[in-house]
Design an enzyme around this catalytic site. Structure first.
Site, PDB file in Angstrom:
ATOM      1  N   LYS A 124       0.878  -1.167   0.000  1.00 28.97           N
ATOM      2  CA  LYS A 124       0.000   0.000   0.000  1.00 28.97           C
ATOM      3  C   LYS A 124       0.912   1.211   0.000  1.00 28.97           C
ATOM      4  O   LYS A 124       1.599   1.486   0.984  1.00 28.97           O
ATOM      5  CB  LYS A 124      -0.920   0.004   1.211  1.00 28.97           C
ATOM      6  N   ARG A 145      -7.854  12.159  -7.364  1.00 31.46           N
ATOM      7  CA  ARG A 145      -9.028  11.408  -6.952  1.00 31.46           C
ATOM      8  C   ARG A 145     -10.187  12.338  -6.583  1.00 31.46           C
ATOM      9  O   ARG A 145     -11.343  12.015  -6.816  1.00 31.46           O
ATOM     10  CB  ARG A 145      -8.685  10.512  -5.757  1.00 31.46           C
ATOM     11  N   LYS A 303      -5.867  -8.352  -2.694  1.00 29.10           N
ATOM     12  CA  LYS A 303      -6.949  -8.264  -3.677  1.00 29.10           C
ATOM     13  C   LYS A 303      -7.286  -9.663  -4.196  1.00 29.10           C
ATOM     14  O   LYS A 303      -6.361 -10.464  -4.406  1.00 29.10           O
ATOM     15  CB  LYS A 303      -6.511  -7.412  -4.879  1.00 29.10           C
ATOM     16  N   CYS A 437      34.324  18.858  12.510  1.00 27.47           N
ATOM     17  CA  CYS A 437      35.282  19.683  13.224  1.00 27.47           C
ATOM     18  C   CYS A 437      36.541  19.753  12.352  1.00 27.47           C
ATOM     19  O   CYS A 437      36.955  18.743  11.778  1.00 27.47           O
ATOM     20  CB  CYS A 437      35.614  19.048  14.566  1.00 27.47           C
TER      21      CYS A 437
END
Ligand code: IVH
Length: 700
Positions: A124, A145, A303, A437
């Site tokens: 995802k 979307r 899915k 440094c």
């Protein structure tokens, strides 16, 4: 990864007033999130609120508020002006193995009790959903979307997004759907451009993606990445069989072949599984990969792979019934940046560290996070008192992504950037983004010696900080190699040092000369190599001479080094040459016990063949071993470092987490979740005593 099944508990709502209050709070956050891309609630808090709301609605179906965010895709905001031909849906969530099983059973019920033909599992992706319309192979329109029914036209970003080529490899007319996101480098570049143009940096990558997509009149262009996870044929071309009948797994492969960005050919590729056990293994595997990725994931998507099953299972008003998201514990949380500390590392690198209001991120309380370097602080425009997004995925060090500018009150203060080295007060070398440094290693001389004699390196007993300070201040040693030539009389000159303690220290230093190479190498404090990398390097090359002879190409062969780190190690070793020479001259051990040289590709000589045999005869040859709990029996008192060394000497590889790739788990007293997980995965589990028995003859 036991964390994966940590369900995000719902917020408990007691009455209708509490419910309406929760709806209002979620609405406000959703409006802000889908509007400006910046919300005052982090994902996990929002998810919990939404779960509380749905739980209350399930129990009181007659009293659902019309404006409840549970009722709409994308919480019902940001309608744009381009209609979607097929609604862009959201996904349902599950948070544990049990919830996934319940969901899978519900899918099966929708198929009339028939088994699902196969499950596709994929990451995802945590970005922004986008629809890309191709006409006869040419990219013609990009649409966000929006509210799921209509989205915003963002075609002005055509050409800026890797993975969305201007032309496909075939002249097909399709709409591709997927996620737009930023890699770490793209995010840094976007922030650099933005701040250079006087705007505040983005709080996190998803905000950066959403903001960059929607900004129309920018003087500059921001690079992003697109990864596809779905596609539809154009309504006017439904007779076109280009996507017809493909399983989801085949569809993703087809999109990759058309030239679109997908996760195909990466470890995250969509794969299909027959059983739920395999699905859960893959979900965990994706979770374990998360820490090492260049992109962000917030879960795995499962899915029904077969289009016939998808059609039978059907689609609800907001989410498909045939797909769901297994959410990982939120890797991002919002907290307050209280202070910035500047530390100087062994090699003189000056590193800023954020001090935060403690916040729980994926099961760990975070109080500190890395801020990388001063340029990064400037790029992100951070201020003290800012609400910041803290990010942690898996085992990586937490980092501050950016400030939520919308939550500023005006009382925030600038961060002080040091003018001088915070340790020695000397000058700073600013020639690179990572400041050092100007004295380099010499600045951290005492720290470097302390590191070299510590438990994970040379483990010299009785050589505490006070003695090191005196030895350096009196000019008796300059680096840790000088320890090996210290005399009894010199030690007697130290404060409160008697003949006995001087003897003991000399003896402890003498013992350190016989430590295995990995310890000696670790003591050098080479940039980018800690104790486990030192062990891998020592086990790979076998001798200090072989390590020194190795060029960057040879070093990059060592697991975990790679092409970026290898040249740094070569350069570091050149800088450390005088110390290494002194160690050799003092008679310090320079080889790795149990080392067997790897066979060359044409293993012709007897020596090589027998070396190869010797390697495969080692008791743990080729095995990945996880040690957990307290060691007992002959292995009692062994530290984790010592166990790791032991496993390597016996031909195995020690790992800290249990996964499907683990071969053996050694469970001592009070072994916890790793032991449970090993049993759940059916991995062979033995006691420390049994391991000692197997290693008889290899115990050092
Ligand atoms: S499929 C009909 N697959 O997650 C199926 N979505 O929370 C709808 N997302 O809106 C989406 N990775 O923006 C799908 N592999 C993936 C995904 C994915 C990320 C996003 C997508 C969706 C949101 C839902």
């Amino acid at each position: 990864m036991t964390q994966l099944s940590a369900a995000a508990p719902a917020v408990g709502l007691v009455d209708e007033a509490a419910y309406l209050e929760a709806v209002a709070q979620a609405r406000k956050a959703a409006d802000a999130y889908y509007g400006s891309g910046e919300s005052g609630l982090d994902d996990e808090t929002y998810d919990r609120l939404l779960r509380g709301i749905t739980a209350w609605e399930d129990a009181h179906p007659g009293q659902i508020a019309a404006d409840s965010p549970s009722q709409q895709v994308a919480a019902g905001v940001t309608a744009g002006d381009v209609a979607h031909t097929v609604a862009m849906l959201s996904l349902g969530n599950v948070f544990s193995d049990e919830e996934l099983t319940t969901w899978a059973i519900s899918v099966q019920r929708r198929l009339g009790g028939a088994s699902v033909a196969g499950w596709a599992v994929e990451p995802k992706l945590d970005g922004v959903a986008l629809a890309a319309r191709y006409r006869e192979g040419r990219l013609v329109q990009l649409v966000t979307r929006g509210d799921g029914t209509t989205g915003e036209d963002v075609s002005h970003t055509i050409g800026d997004i890797i993975g969305l080529p201007l032309t496909l490899t075939e002249p097909v007319t399709i709409e591709v759907r997927g996620e737009v996101l930023m890699t770490e480098d793209q995010f840094a570049a976007a922030n650099a451009l933005r701040t250079a143009h006087g705007a505040t940096a983005f709080a996190n990558r998803r905000n950066a993606s959403s903001g960059s997509l929607r900004a129309k009149d920018r003087a500059y262009r921001v690079g992003q990445t697109f990864l596809a996870y779905a596609a539809l044929t154009d309504p006017g071309h439904t007779d076109d069989p280009i996507l017809a009948g493909l399983t989801h797994t085949r569809l993703v492969a087809r999109l990759a072949a058309l030239g679109l960005g997908t996760t195909a050919d990466t470890p995250l590729a969509t794969r299909s599984y027959a059983t739920l056990d395999e699905v859960l293994d893959r979900v965990r595997e994706i979770g374990a990969l998360r820490a090492g990725l260049d992109i962000e994931l917030d879960g795995a998507v499962i899915k029904a792979d077969n289009p016939a099953d998808q059609i039978l299972a059907g689609t609800g008003s907001r989410t498909p019934h045939w797909a769901t998201a297994f959410k990982f514990p939120a890797a991002q949380k919002i907290t307050v940046l209280r202070a910035v500390q500047w530390s100087v590392g062994r090699t003189g690198v000056i590193a800023p560290r954020a001090v935060l209001d403690p916040v729980d991120v994926a099961g760990t309380t975070i109080t500190y996070a890395t801020l990388h370097n001063p340029a990064d602080i400037a790029r992100r425009g951070l201020m003290l008192g800012d609400h910041v997004i803290v990010y942690r995925a898996g085992d990586v060090i937490p980092r501050v992504e950016g400030a939520v500018a919308g939550l500023r009150t005006g009382t925030e203060q600038p961060i002080d950037i040091p003018e001088l080295c915070p340790r020695c007060g000397g000058g700073i070398d600013r020639s690179q983004e990572r400041w050092r440094c100007a004295r380099g290693r010499a600045c951290g001389q005492k720290e470097a010696i302390r590191y070299a004699v510590a438990r994970d390196a040379l483990d010299i007993d009785g050589l505490g900080e006070k003695i090191i300070v005196q030895l350096v201040d009196k000019g008796l040693i300059e680096d840790f190699a000088d320890l090996f030539t210290l005399t009894h009389d010199q030690l007697l000159t130290l404060d409160r040092s008697g003949a006995k303690s001087a003897d003991n220290l000399i003896a402890a230093i003498e013992t350190a000369k016989t430590k295995p190479l990995n310890r000696v190498f670790c003591a050098l404090g080479v940039l980018g190599t800690g104790r486990s990398m030192s062990l891998r390097i020592a086990a790979h090359f076998g001798s200090m001479q072989a390590i020194r002879d190795a060029d960057a190409v040879a070093l990059a062969q060592v697991n975990g080094i790679g092409n970026d780190k290898a040249p740094v190690i070569v350069q570091e070793l050149a800088e450390l040459a005088p110390i290494i020479d002194k160690l050799i001259a003092a008679g310090v051990n320079m080889s790795q016990p149990g080392f067997v040289p790897p066979a060359s590709t044409d293993a012709e000589t007897d020596a090589e063949t027998s070396a190869q045999n010797a390697k495969s005869e080692l008791p743990l040859a080729g095995l990945t071993v996880v040690v957990t709990g307290t060691m007992t029996g002959p292995l009692a008192d062994r530290s984790r470092t010592e166990m790791t060394e032991l496993i390597a000497q016996a031909g195995g590889r020690a790992s800290s987490s249990v996964s499907a790739r683990t071969h053996l788990v050694v469970a001592g007293d009070n072994a916890g979740s790793k032991h449970d997980k090993a049993q759940a995965l059916g991995i062979e589990t033995i006691t420390p005593e049994e391991l000692a028995h197997r290693l008889a003859g290899h115990l050092t």
